[in-house]
Design an enzyme around this catalytic site. Structure first.
Site, PDB file in Angstrom:
ATOM      1  N   LYS A  28       0.828  -1.209   0.000  1.00 46.42           N
ATOM      2  CA  LYS A  28       0.000   0.000   0.000  1.00 46.42           C
ATOM      3  C   LYS A  28       0.865   1.263   0.000  1.00 46.42           C
ATOM      4  O   LYS A  28       0.623   2.188  -0.770  1.00 46.42           O
ATOM      5  CB  LYS A  28      -0.931  -0.038   1.229  1.00 46.42           C
ATOM      6  CG  LYS A  28      -1.833   1.174   1.363  1.00 46.42           C
ATOM      7  CD  LYS A  28      -3.079   0.861   2.163  1.00 46.42           C
ATOM      8  CE  LYS A  28      -2.827   0.675   3.641  1.00 46.42           C
ATOM      9  NZ  LYS A  28      -2.577   1.953   4.360  1.00 46.42           N
ATOM     10  N   GLY A 101      -4.899   8.072   5.529  1.00 47.76           N
ATOM     11  CA  GLY A 101      -3.982   9.065   6.087  1.00 47.76           C
ATOM     12  C   GLY A 101      -2.763   9.232   5.196  1.00 47.76           C
ATOM     13  O   GLY A 101      -2.267  10.345   4.994  1.00 47.76           O
ATOM     14  N   ARG A 129      -8.542  12.492  12.286  1.00 45.28           N
ATOM     15  CA  ARG A 129      -7.103  12.310  12.518  1.00 45.28           C
ATOM     16  C   ARG A 129      -6.346  13.642  12.438  1.00 45.28           C
ATOM     17  O   ARG A 129      -6.741  14.557  11.727  1.00 45.28           O
ATOM     18  CB  ARG A 129      -6.547  11.290  11.513  1.00 45.28           C
ATOM     19  CG  ARG A 129      -7.205   9.928  11.721  1.00 45.28           C
ATOM     20  CD  ARG A 129      -6.718   8.891  10.750  1.00 45.28           C
ATOM     21  NE  ARG A 129      -5.322   8.560  10.974  1.00 45.28           N
ATOM     22  CZ  ARG A 129      -4.632   7.723  10.196  1.00 45.28           C
ATOM     23  NH1 ARG A 129      -5.208   7.169   9.148  1.00 45.28           N
ATOM     24  NH2 ARG A 129      -3.374   7.453  10.473  1.00 45.28           N
ATOM     25  N   ASP A 327       2.069  -0.870  12.013  1.00 40.36           N
ATOM     26  CA  ASP A 327       0.735  -1.321  11.582  1.00 40.36           C
ATOM     27  C   ASP A 327       0.439  -2.753  12.015  1.00 40.36           C
ATOM     28  O   ASP A 327      -0.675  -3.246  11.810  1.00 40.36           O
ATOM     29  CB  ASP A 327       0.617  -1.210  10.061  1.00 40.36           C
ATOM     30  CG  ASP A 327       0.558   0.241   9.610  1.00 40.36           C
ATOM     31  OD1 ASP A 327       0.191   1.112  10.430  1.00 40.36           O
ATOM     32  OD2 ASP A 327       0.885   0.509   8.441  1.00 40.36           O
ATOM     33  N   LYS A 354      -4.135   6.248  14.620  1.00 39.68           N
ATOM     34  CA  LYS A 354      -4.236   5.572  13.321  1.00 39.68           C
ATOM     35  C   LYS A 354      -5.695   5.627  12.848  1.00 39.68           C
ATOM     36  O   LYS A 354      -6.464   6.448  13.321  1.00 39.68           O
ATOM     37  CB  LYS A 354      -3.726   4.132  13.448  1.00 39.68           C
ATOM     38  CG  LYS A 354      -2.249   4.040  13.773  1.00 39.68           C
ATOM     39  CD  LYS A 354      -1.422   4.568  12.625  1.00 39.68           C
ATOM     40  CE  LYS A 354       0.058   4.550  12.952  1.00 39.68           C
ATOM     41  NZ  LYS A 354       0.853   5.181  11.904  1.00 39.68           N
TER      42      LYS A 354
HETATM   43  C1  S3P Z   1       2.625   4.881   6.180  1.00 44.30           C
HETATM   44  C2  S3P Z   1       3.192   5.286   7.346  1.00 44.30           C
HETATM   45  C3  S3P Z   1       2.662   4.902   8.669  1.00 44.30           C
HETATM   46  C4  S3P Z   1       1.706   3.724   8.574  1.00 44.30           C
HETATM   47  C5  S3P Z   1       0.744   3.861   7.441  1.00 44.30           C
HETATM   48  C6  S3P Z   1       1.489   3.953   6.127  1.00 44.30           C
HETATM   49  C7  S3P Z   1       3.215   5.358   4.914  1.00 44.30           C
HETATM   50  O1  S3P Z   1       1.981   5.993   9.229  1.00 44.30           O
HETATM   51  O2  S3P Z   1       1.011   3.568   9.794  1.00 44.30           O
HETATM   52  O3  S3P Z   1      -0.135   2.753   7.379  1.00 44.30           O
HETATM   53  O4  S3P Z   1       2.913   4.788   3.840  1.00 44.30           O
HETATM   54  O5  S3P Z   1       4.006   6.310   4.963  1.00 44.30           O
HETATM   55  P1  S3P Z   1       2.768   7.145  10.047  1.00 44.30           P
HETATM   56  O6  S3P Z   1       3.689   7.788   9.111  1.00 44.30           O
HETATM   57  O7  S3P Z   1       1.710   8.102  10.521  1.00 44.30           O
HETATM   58  O8  S3P Z   1       3.434   6.421  11.173  1.00 44.30           O
END
Ligand code: S3P
Length: 446
Positions: A28, A101, A129, A327, A354
Site C-alpha cells: 500500500k 492518512g 485524525r 501497523d 491511526k
Molecule cells: C505509512 C506510514 C505509517 C503507517 C501507514 C502507512 C506510509 O503511518 O502507519 O499505514 O505509507 O508512509 P505514520 O507515518 O503516521 O506512522
C-alpha cells in the site's frame, strides 16, 4: 471515497489447519507513492502489481484531479502520464481521500509548493485524525492551511506561490510526515533537509532516487538526515510494486495460531523499516522461516513459511522497533493472546492516532474475548492464555481495516467464533482478504 456503504458484519469460526500458498497483494505504501511520483514526473510511468485497494484508488482519482492522466489497462498494468514537478493543476472539486492518512498527507505535501488551492476531506475516521503534524511543516515552505478545529479535515491548503526550502526535524516517528515534507521540498529551490530520530519506512527516499531526484541520507548522531535537492526533472519509471508485508502479517499470524497450519507467503519484502513483526514473532518462538532469501530491486525479499506454533511465549517488544512494525501491533496482540505469558508493547503512542485508536479498539475486543489487557497512554500488555482463548465476542471495527482483519484471524483459533460489526474497511488495503483466507481453509463468513 467517504463511505463504503452499509456495514458488512463478518464472522470467523475455529478452523482446521490452514494450508497452501497466500499470494498477498501489492504494498500500500509503495502504491500510493508510485502514483504520486508518477504524477510529478514528465512522461509515462508504468506500474505493475499496484494495490487496487480503495485507499490507493482514491489516490489515483486525486492525481487525475491534479491534472495527471492515470489509466488501468485490461492487463492490470497502470500508466501515469505526469505533469512534472510544480505542474499540478488546481482541482475543480474537493479531494476525497476516503480512509487514507497516507493518501491525504502525501498529496497535501505534493501540492503545498504549487501555486494552487485544494480542499481535502475523508471518511469519518480520516476526518478525526490530526493533520497539524503535516500542515505545520508545510507552513514553513509558505503554504497556508485552514481546517476544522484541532487541525482536522475537511481542510483547504493554499499552496506557496514562492516556496522556500526548509530544514525540519520530524517530532513524531512518521513516514507520512517525512514524506509530505520531502514531496513539498521537490518544488522548493535549494536543499530541503528532513531529520528523523527514529528510522521510519524509507520508500519515498528510495523512489525519489529511482525517479532521478538528488537525495542523500546520512546516519548521524542527531539521527537520520535526509537532504533533497529541489526542482529536479523527475524521469518516468517502471515500478514493480512488491507485495505488502503488512498484509502478509494476517495469513502468517493465522497460521501460527491455528493448529495444523503450514502456509507459504511468497515474495515478501523484508525492508528493515517494515519487517519488525517477523523478527518479533521469531523471538516469541514462532515457527516462521525466511525461505529463498534474496535481493530484488535492492531490497531483501523472502518467501515466508509459517507453521502452527503452540509453544510461543510473550516478550517485551523493544520500543525502538515500533516504527518498523507500527501497523502490525493489532495482529501481534492477537498472537500474544495465544502465547504463554505477557507481551509488553511500549513506545507506541502513535497507535492512538491511526485509522482508529488501535490500543483502545484491540484492548476492548480482546477483553470481550476473555483476554486480560492492561493499557496506558503509550503502552499496553496482553496477558497470553497459552492457546485457550475463549472468543465469542462481537467487536466494533471503528472503520479500521486492521482491527477487522485482526479479530477475524483470532476467530479462526478461539474456542467460540469472533464477529466484527463491519468488514467493509478491509477493502481499503486487502480487498482479497476473504477469498485468500478461504483458499487456505479459513472459515470466515459474511
Ligand atoms: C505509512 C506510514 C505509517 C503507517 C501507514 C502507512 C506510509 O503511518 O502507519 O499505514 O505509507 O508512509 P505514520 O507515518 O503516521 O506512522
Amino acid at each position: 471515497m467517504s463511505s463504503h456503504g452499509p456495514a458488512c458484519p463478518m464472522t470467523a469460526h475455529r478452523s482446521d489447519g490452514l494450508r497452501g500458498v497466500a499470494d498477498v497483494p501489492g504494498d500500500k505504501s509503495i502504491s500510493h507513492r508510485a502514483l504520486i511520483l508518477g504524477a510529478l514526473s514528465v512522461g509515462e510511468t508504468v506500474v505493475t502489481g499496484l494495490l487496487e485497494g480503495q485507499d490507493v484508488l482514491d489516490t489515483a482519482t486525486a492525481m487525475r484531479a491534479f491534472g495527471a492522466d492515470v489509466t488501468r489497462g485490461e492487463d492490470g498494468v497502470w500508466r501515469v502520464h505526469g505533469v512534472g514537478v510544480g505542474g499540478f493543476a488546481e482541482p475543480g472539486g474537493v479531494i476525497d481521500c476516503g480512509n487514507s492518512g497516507t493518501g491525504v498527507r502525501l498529496i497535501m505535501g505534493a501540492m503545498a509548493t504549487c501555486p494552487i488551492v485544494a480542499t481535502f476531506t475523508g471518511d469519518a475516521s480520516l476526518n478525526k485524525r490530526p493533520m497539524a503534524r503535516v500542515t505545520d511543516p508545510l507552513a514553513l515552505f509558505g503554504a497556508r492551511a485552514v481546517g476544522r478545529s484541532g487541525g482536522r479535515l475537511p481542510m483547504t491548503i493554499v499552496g506557496a506561490v514562492e516556496p522556500v526550502p526548509v530544514r525540519y526535524e520530524v517530532p513524531v516517528p512518521s513516514a507520512q510526515v517525512k514524506s509530505a515534507v520531502l514531496l513539498a521540498g521537490l518544488n522548493a529551490p535549494g536543499e530541503t533537509v528532513v531529520i528523523e530520530h527514529e528510522a521510519t519506512r524509507d520508500h519515498t527516499e528510495r523512489m525519489l532516487a529511482g525517479f532521478g531526484a538528488r537525495i542523500v541520507t546520512e546516519e548521524t548522531p542527531e539521527g537520520r538526515v535526509i537532504t533533497l535537492t529541489g526542482q529536479p526533472e523527475l524521469r518516468p519509471e517502471r515500478i514493480e510494486v512488491p507485495r505488502d508485508p503488512s498484509s502478509a502479517a494476517f495469513p502468517v499470524c493465522a497460521a501460527l495460531i491455528v493448529p495444523g497450519s503450514d502456509v507459504l507467503v511468497p515474495n515478501i519484502g523484508l525492508n528493515p523499516t517494515r519487517a519488525g513483526l517477523f523478527y518479533t514473532l521469531q523471538e516469541m518462538g514462532a515457527d516462521l522461516v525466511f525461505e529463498n532469501l534474496r535481493e530484488e530491486g535492492g531490497e531483501p525479499v523472502a518467501d515466508l513459511r509459517a507453521r502452527y506454533s503452540p509453544d510461543m511465549t510473550g516478550i517485551a517488544v523493544p520500543p525502538g522497533r515500533a516504527a518498523s512494525m507500527i501497523d502490525e501491533y493489532p495482529v501481534l496482540s492477537v498472537v500474544a493472546a495465544f502465547a504463554q505469558g505477557p507481551t509488553e508493547m511500549r513506545g507506541v503512542k502513535e497507535l492512538r492516532v491511526k485509522e482508529s485508536d488501535r490500543i483502545a479498539a484491540m484492548a476492548d475486543g480482546l477483553r470481550a474475548a476473555g483476554v486480560t489487557v492492561e493499557d496506558g497512554p503509550d503502552w499496553w500488555i496482553v496477558h497470553g492464555l497459552g492457546g485457550d482463548v475463549p472468543g465469542g465476542a462481537t467487536v466494533a471495527t471503528r472503520l479500521d481495516h486492521r482491527i477487522a482483519m485482526s479479530f477475524l484471524v483470532m476467530g479462526l483459533a478461539s474456542a467460540r467464533p469472533m464477529t466484527v460489526d463491519d468488514g467493509g474497511p478491509i477493502a481499503t488495503s486487502f480487498p482479497v482478504f476473504g477469498p485468500l483466507m478461504a483458499g487456505l481453509g479459513a472459515r470466515i463468513d459474511g
